[in-house]
Design a protein around this motif. Structure first.
Motif, mmCIF file in Angstrom:
data_model
loop_
_atom_site.group_PDB
_atom_site.id
_atom_site.type_symbol
_atom_site.label_atom_id
_atom_site.label_comp_id
_atom_site.label_asym_id
_atom_site.label_seq_id
_atom_site.Cartn_x
_atom_site.Cartn_y
_atom_site.Cartn_z
ATOM 1 N N GLY B 102 5.809 -15.103 -24.519
ATOM 2 C CA GLY B 102 4.840 -15.539 -24.873
ATOM 3 C C GLY B 102 3.360 -17.245 -24.406
ATOM 4 N N THR B 105 1.842 -15.613 -21.551
ATOM 5 C CA THR B 105 0.919 -14.957 -21.721
ATOM 6 C C THR B 105 -0.811 -16.364 -22.271
ATOM 7 O OG1 THR B 105 1.803 -13.257 -23.019
ATOM 8 C CG2 THR B 105 -0.924 -13.404 -23.226
ATOM 9 N N SER B 109 -3.890 -16.919 -20.137
ATOM 10 C CA SER B 109 -5.212 -16.793 -20.961
ATOM 11 C C SER B 109 -6.209 -17.682 -20.367
ATOM 12 C CB SER B 109 -5.181 -16.586 -22.579
ATOM 13 O OG SER B 109 -4.653 -15.699 -23.187
ATOM 14 N N GLY B 406 8.552 -8.795 -27.091
ATOM 15 C CA GLY B 406 7.087 -8.607 -26.554
ATOM 16 C C GLY B 406 6.361 -8.361 -27.599
ATOM 17 N N LEU B 410 3.704 -11.613 -28.401
ATOM 18 C CA LEU B 410 2.160 -11.914 -28.244
ATOM 19 C C LEU B 410 1.673 -12.662 -29.435
ATOM 20 C CD1 LEU B 410 1.876 -7.857 -27.112
ATOM 21 C CD2 LEU B 410 1.167 -10.331 -25.698
ATOM 22 N N ALA B 413 2.178 -16.211 -27.659
ATOM 23 C CA ALA B 413 0.874 -16.228 -27.295
ATOM 24 C C ALA B 413 -0.863 -16.388 -27.843
ATOM 25 C CB ALA B 413 0.262 -14.771 -26.119
ATOM 26 N N THR B 436 -7.534 -15.068 -26.193
ATOM 27 C CA THR B 436 -6.347 -13.704 -25.614
ATOM 28 C C THR B 436 -6.964 -12.302 -25.519
ATOM 29 O OG1 THR B 436 -4.969 -15.393 -27.431
ATOM 30 C CG2 THR B 436 -4.557 -14.070 -26.396
ATOM 31 N N LEU B 441 -3.747 -9.649 -22.985
ATOM 32 C CA LEU B 441 -2.984 -9.226 -23.970
ATOM 33 C C LEU B 441 -1.728 -7.813 -23.040
ATOM 34 C CD1 LEU B 441 -2.632 -9.133 -27.272
ATOM 35 C CD2 LEU B 441 -3.273 -7.353 -27.748
ATOM 36 N N GLY B 444 0.032 -9.260 -20.757
ATOM 37 C CA GLY B 444 1.250 -9.437 -21.596
ATOM 38 C C GLY B 444 2.110 -8.273 -21.620
ATOM 39 N N LEU B 445 1.549 -7.254 -22.020
ATOM 40 C CA LEU B 445 3.014 -5.987 -22.331
ATOM 41 C C LEU B 445 3.274 -5.159 -21.543
ATOM 42 C CD1 LEU B 445 0.804 -4.467 -24.843
ATOM 43 C CD2 LEU B 445 2.803 -5.194 -25.001
ATOM 44 N N THR B 448 5.739 -7.420 -20.214
ATOM 45 C CA THR B 448 7.429 -6.647 -21.578
ATOM 46 C C THR B 448 7.670 -5.934 -20.715
ATOM 47 O OG1 THR B 448 5.615 -7.495 -23.473
ATOM 48 C CG2 THR B 448 7.397 -6.389 -23.499
#
Lengths: 114, 878
Positions: B102, B105, B109, B406, B410, B413, B436, B441, B444-445, B448
């Motif tokens: 979080g 990300t 962002s 994850g 998010l 985030a 975001t 995204l 971020g994934l 993860t």
């Protein structure tokens, strides 16, 4: 004979196969072809070979089972049988077909259509 | 070998043909004819064969797929069941990952939106901001252009396809309700379409024919202005605006969402309409700025060398104006975010460290968890469960908290990005571009996924390597020296060192924030409110009229109830700009090239020094005696006094602001303390104050010192009325207290310090979780050893001391490694530090102390547990 015969509509083969295997009868491909010929009075023109891919498709969908066995005249043949799922599919298929046929023939009857 | 399915297909077809042929023969067909007829009725055998093969193949794939999904579903069920048995580890892992993902990300962002997202213009990488660099003469490195120099660049630099010229324009809109101050810009004809590559949403942009001296009065307006002020007319036919008393025809509307590269945004744009011939000799002023589009395929460096060559030529041709003047080009995106860059990159680095710590922590939790189950794994392997099967099971099992973390991360985030944008200091450029978005995204994934792989395979490989005998043996003995425990000690060292780096950087920033908060600004912001007043050039072309207006207004403002002093200045501290000019000390030879000769210029009214609380060091301030007809006077700041009159009293000396051969001397009447003009961490530069009555400005910032205890802005309505009484066509704008301006400047410093402080706290939390886990596990696996010691007569306090001391081993190593990492981090942060050395011993010592305290605290719980071990029960159990 050829002129009077009807070419099969798409998807009809599947339904005919299910019908041929009704009442828990076990048949091989040739037997199914014979049953279709006999029960339609020879009106349907069926390229017999097209039965086989259809049989394997139905098998993949889990509507019929297959096993190797011995035919009447002692040859190795693959026999097919409806599964529970196949029996249900035959019922719904037949109901659908009848509705469809009724609708089409009532539309085609001269003078009665709106 | 022929695949069996091929045989089956052939057999099935053969059977059919034979059966048909036989039946025909029974009907009386000849054998040969019967076979031919059978084949005819069967149809195309090849096609039937391939159709059958396809069906069979598809069936197999589906079955395989189903088997994999079934396996996965089972792995998932088993995994979930196992996690339910160990909820503490599960919750810690999910929370750790969620916080790490979080935070990273959200920060990513912010950094992406501000620093990395392409500018919303066509081929934004081809755009460059142009500047004049006059550092060689003691001036700023990002100065504006004179039109003549810019014109030469447009004509002579072939690396630029088009150079867009612009200048600020602040007209007052009248005739539509009360007067409104607009943010506008004057731009060259190709600025919007050819340079930025923007298409009009309605109407058109300026043509070259319109952008000539005495050209038509036309404007292009922004989409929000068209919608809100003009009422979104479908046709622009006959839409006029009265701007500072002149009528302009609206000819075009910018597209919705257009972001102006001109800082501060723009409601209205007009063509510059300058005749280059008329201003060809005016090279000493700095009123124009430029954004250029590179010609296709031309690298920025080539344009730069062309600029350098041109600057050198101009120095030779125009030595008086162009000596020590260089031209620079920076890619537009870097130029817009130049000031925010270091801080944001620092944050990104720190967030990377936190994410790394989170991963290490999860790995640590999982290694501990799996080491408890080593015997189970070994037994399962011995019973024939394949290594791949076990690895897959483990992987799926670790994927569960990783994906949960994850997903939660998010959510955090999306929430955190909003909070960051809301908290970010007001001056942060391109803040409106932060969201975001999909790419963030995805970033971020993938983080993860990487963390899942890392944490899933690390313990998995460790566990799968185990052989039964040693696993069962260590299970009984307590496994103190096992590979897993060494790995975990190593992870603790990594965690502690990362925490040291974060904590040290955070305390360095905290210390520099304290320094900044107590910095001497050179004026007193308390109880001062300010507003901006622009005198439209059309009505105030006459300098006497400008001077007279302010001379008339100032005593009226000073007389308002609650106002203790009132004054005005042409460029307010912290308002973001200043004028500068060249000068020479009267009676001295002209400065050599490279010798500084520039100073900031501020034009003030008599009340200003008192209202702002400037400190007079010597001499007198500018007052009512200094009028248009009296001798010209100047007030200098301490830096100028020390640089040009070291050890002497400059009062009575004269500064010459004229061009060579055309002297314009001013007498120095006083010296004032330095003022932080651009920011709280401003460097001192030479600055002079002129009397506005002698050199009247077009726009001024008014400063009102109000009585203590009074809300500073409460006097603004009365001030507005006073302005309207003198000229109802003027707009009072930009009302702000001086304290708010100072806070805003400190805001970005505070923002960075708080965020880093937050990350440091998070890091500390993660490190203590990790440490607690390791010590706790060590105690559990050494219960027997402890029990023996207790049985031999060791006291509870000795046991506690022993456990704590042993846990401090990895902490000490982490401190040493961390000090090295922190040293590098502090170097990277050096440019954002103020009044603190990156090697500040206090920050390092504080960090070490905090970590030791946290380490002891984390070890105390397990230590107490160890000291309460009932020895006989443990020994009996074995």
């Amino acid at each position: 004979m050829t002129d009077a015969s009807l070419t099969l509509l798409k998807g009809t083969v599947d339904l005919l196969i299910l019908a041929a295997l009704a009442d828990d009868v076990e048949r091989h491909g040739y037997g199914i072809a014979e049953w279709i010929g006999a029960s339609t009075g020879g009106d349907l023109l069926l390229e017999e070979g097209t039965l086989y891919p259809a049989l394997h498709r139905l098998r993949r969908k889990g509507l019929i089972d297959a096993r190797w066995g011995t035919s009447e005249n002692n040859r190795r043949a693959r026999f097919y049988r409806l599964t529970d799922k196949g029996r249900k599919a035959r019922e719904t298929g037949r109901a659908q077909w009848e509705r469809y046929a009724r609708a089409v023939s009532s539309a085609l009857r001269p003078g009665e259509a709106g | 070998m022929i695949p069996p399915q091929d045989d089956e297909i052939r057999a099935e077809i053969e059977f059919h043909l034979a059966a048909r042929a036989e039946s025909l023969m029974a009907e009386g067909w000849a054998e040969e004819d019967a076979w031919r007829e059978a084949r005819r009725r069967f149809g195309n055998r090849e096609r039937v064969r391939t159709d059958m093969e396809r069906e069979i193949q598809l069936g197999r794939w589906l079955m395989g797929w189903r088997r994999i999904m079934d396996g996965l579903a089972m792995d998932l069920r088993v995994g979930l069941r196992r996690w339910r048995r160990d909820p503490v580890t599960a919750v810690l892992a999910v929370l750790t990952l969620a916080l790490g993902i979080g935070a990273s990300t959200a920060i990513f962002s912010l950094v992406y939106g501000v620093l990395l997202r392409p500018l919303p213009y066509t081929e934004p990488d081809e755009l460059a901001a142009l500047w004049v660099d006059v550092t060689e003469r003691g001036g700023p490195d990002r100065e504006w252009f004179s039109f003549a120099n810019l014109h030469d660049i447009r004509e002579q630099v072939s690396g630029f396809q088009e150079v867009g010229v612009y200048s600020g324009w602040g007209p007052v809109l009248t005739g539509r309700g009360s007067p409104v101050q607009l943010a506008g810009a004057a731009i060259s004809a190709g600025f919007l379409d050819e340079v930025l590559g923007v298409e009009p949403a309605r109407g058109r942009f300026f043509t070259d024919a319109e952008d000539v001296a005495d050209g038509p009065a036309v404007v292009v307006v922004s989409h929000p202005f068209w919608r809100e002020t003009l009422g979104a007319p479908a046709s622009l036919d006959g839409v006029d605006l009265t701007l500072s008393g002149l009528t302009f025809r609206v000819i075009g509307v910018l597209p919705e969402g257009f972001r102006s590269p001109v800082q501060g945004g723009s409601d209205v744009w007009r063509p510059i309409q300058v005749d280059p011939v008329a201003v060809a000799d005016l090279r000493g002023n700095f009123s124009w700025r430029a954004i250029a589009r590179l010609a296709p395929g031309v690298p920025l460096d080539r344009a730069r060398s062309e600029l350098a060559a041109l600057a050198a030529r101009l120095q030779v041709t125009y030595p008086e104006s162009n000596t020590g003047m260089a031209f620079t080009a920076t890619d537009l995106r870097s130029d817009l975010v130049a000031n925010a860059r270091t801080g944001l990159l620092l944050l990104l680095g720190m967030v990377g460290l936190v994410l790394l710590m989170a991963s290490v922590n999860v790995a640590n939790l999982l290694v501990a968890r799996n080491s408890r189950r080593q015997a189970t794994f070994a037994i399962r392997a011995a019973l024939g469960s394949g290594r791949g099967r076990q690895l897959r099971q483990l992987f799926v099992e670790t994927l569960i908290p990783a994906l949960a973390g994850g997903a939660l991360g998010l959510l955090l985030a999306a929430w955190g990005t909003g909070i960051l944008v809301a908290l970010a200091p007001a001056g942060t450029p391109r803040l409106d571009a932060v969201e975001t978005d999909l790419r963030v995204l995805l970033a971020g994934l993938s983080v993860t996924a990487a963390v899942a792989l890392f944490t899933g395979l690390l313990p998995g490989l460790g566990a799968a390597r185990t052989d039964l005998r040693s696993a069962l043996a260590t299970q009984n003995r307590g496994g103190s020296g096992s590979a897993g425990s060494r790995l975990r000690q190593g992870l603790v060292v990594v965690q502690v060192s990362l925490a040291v780096a974060l904590l040290t950087t955070a305390s360095l920033l905290a210390r520099s924030l304290t320094q900044l908060q107590t910095v001497d600004l050179g004026y007193e912001p308390e109880s001062v409110t300010t507003f901006f007043l622009g005198l439209p050039g059309e009505a105030y072309q006459d300098r006497q009229a400008r001077a007279a207006f302010l001379t008339e207004l100032e005593p009226r403002l000073a007389a308002l109830p609650g106002v203790e002093a009132a004054g005005s200045v042409s460029s307010l501290p912290l308002a973001g700009f200043d004028e500068d000019t060249d000068f020479n000390v009267d009676g001295r030879p002209p400065p050599e090239p490279g010798e500084p000769r520039a100073a900031w210029v501020r034009r003030i009214t008599p009340g200003y020094t008192r209202a702002m609380g400037l400190t007079l060091v010597t001499g007198r301030a500018i007052d009512e005696r200094d009028q248009a007809g009296t001798p010209r006077v100047v007030l200098v700041n301490e830096t100028l006094a020390e640089r040009y009159f070291p050890g002497a009293n400059p009062v009575g000396q004269r500064l010459d602001f004229g061009a060579p051969g055309n002297p314009l001397p001013f007498e120095i009447v006083g010296v004032v303390r330095n003022v932080r003009q651009f920011g709280v961490r401003d460097d001192w530069r030479s600055a002079v104050y002129l009397a506005n009555a002698q050199f009247p400005a077009f726009s001024s910032f008014f400063t009102l010192k109000v009585a203590p205890g009074l809300e500073p802005t409460s006097v603004i309505p009365a001030a507005r009325a006073a302005v309207a009484e003198l000229d109802p066509g003027l707009a009072v704008t930009g009302v702000q207290t001086m304290q708010a301006l100072v806070d805003e400047r400190l805001g970005s410093e505070r923002f960075l310090a708080w965020l880093l402080g937050g990350f440091a706290a998070l890091a500390l939390l993660l490190a203590s979780i990790g440490l607690y886990g390791v010590v706790n596990h060590a105690v559990t696996s050494r219960l027997r050893e402890v029990a023996v010691r207790v049985a031999m007569g060791a006291g509870a306090s000795e046991i506690r001391r022993r456990v704590v001391a042993r846990s401090l081993g990895p902490v000490a190593s982490g401190l040493v490694v961390g000090a090295v990492v922190a040293w590098f981090a502090a170097r990277a942060a050096e440019s954002v530090l103020y009044g603190v050395s990156p090697a500040d011993p206090v920050s390092f010592a504080v960090t070490a102390a905090i970590l030791m305290i946290v380490a002891v605290a984390a070890a105390t719980g397990p230590a107490i547990r160890a000291s309460r071990v009932p020895p006989m029960r443990i020994l009996r159990d074995e």
